[in-house]
Design an enzyme around this catalytic site. Sequence first.
Site, mmCIF file in Angstrom:
data_model
loop_
_atom_site.group_PDB
_atom_site.id
_atom_site.type_symbol
_atom_site.label_atom_id
_atom_site.label_comp_id
_atom_site.label_asym_id
_atom_site.label_seq_id
_atom_site.Cartn_x
_atom_site.Cartn_y
_atom_site.Cartn_z
ATOM 1 N N VAL A 1 0.838 -1.203 0.000
ATOM 2 C CA VAL A 1 0.000 0.000 0.000
ATOM 3 C C VAL A 1 0.874 1.255 0.000
ATOM 4 C CG1 VAL A 1 -1.733 1.313 1.298
ATOM 5 C CG2 VAL A 1 -1.918 -1.177 1.141
ATOM 6 N N CYS A 2 1.997 1.189 0.700
ATOM 7 C CA CYS A 2 2.852 2.368 0.907
ATOM 8 C C CYS A 2 3.257 3.095 -0.376
ATOM 9 C CB CYS A 2 4.084 1.993 1.716
ATOM 10 S SG CYS A 2 3.710 1.375 3.372
#
Length: 222
Positions: free
Chosen positions: A67-68
């Site tokens: 996700v980062c």
Amino acid sequence: RSFTVLCAVISLSFLAVISAGSLAIRKPAPTWSGPAVLGDEIIDLKSESYVGKWLVLFFYPLDFTFVCPTEIVEFNKKLPDFKKLGAEVVGVSVDSKHTHLAWTRTPREDGGVGKLDFPLLSDLSKEISQSFQVLDDDPESEHYGVTMRGTFIIDPSGIIRTYSINDEPIGRSVDEIYRQLEAAQFAAANKGKGCPANWKPGDSHIVANREDSLEFFKTWVA
């Protein structure tokens, strides 16, 4: 002597509790410093450098994850808009400066973030994450030792104006963070006036008294 040592330990523990509980809206943000990656260079970065500017400080779990990179790339795309508002953006994780550098040298199609126009701060000691209370310190947690997705909007005087913390799998809306920055700046420049739900520049505001607020509510209900 042992009694004196015990008192000192208790005092330090008490101060640690006080410090840990001091993070709050309208209170000074913790100060910090450390190595960061900007562009293709490793630099020294500190909170004092942002005094006099609005700052969006965001924490994320780890480099080379999932996700980062989507959040970081979106922050980078929106960076010119943040700068138009006189705001800077800084990302933070517990990775080393060398890991940050390697990640920014990794193409986005391979899960990297590519070259960024804002710094990624290294919090290898985890002291910054602890001070902002975003570190997962539960030894039983699958994310033990990494940060959750904390976002802090800090004004030019170093005061926290808004913050939120997302769980590890929940990505942030950079557009919403930008909207909150706009609202925070409006509120700072217009004391006694508030921003209603979903407020954006140009929308009606609320005056914080009974008589004037009714004028807003009449049009709002309609």
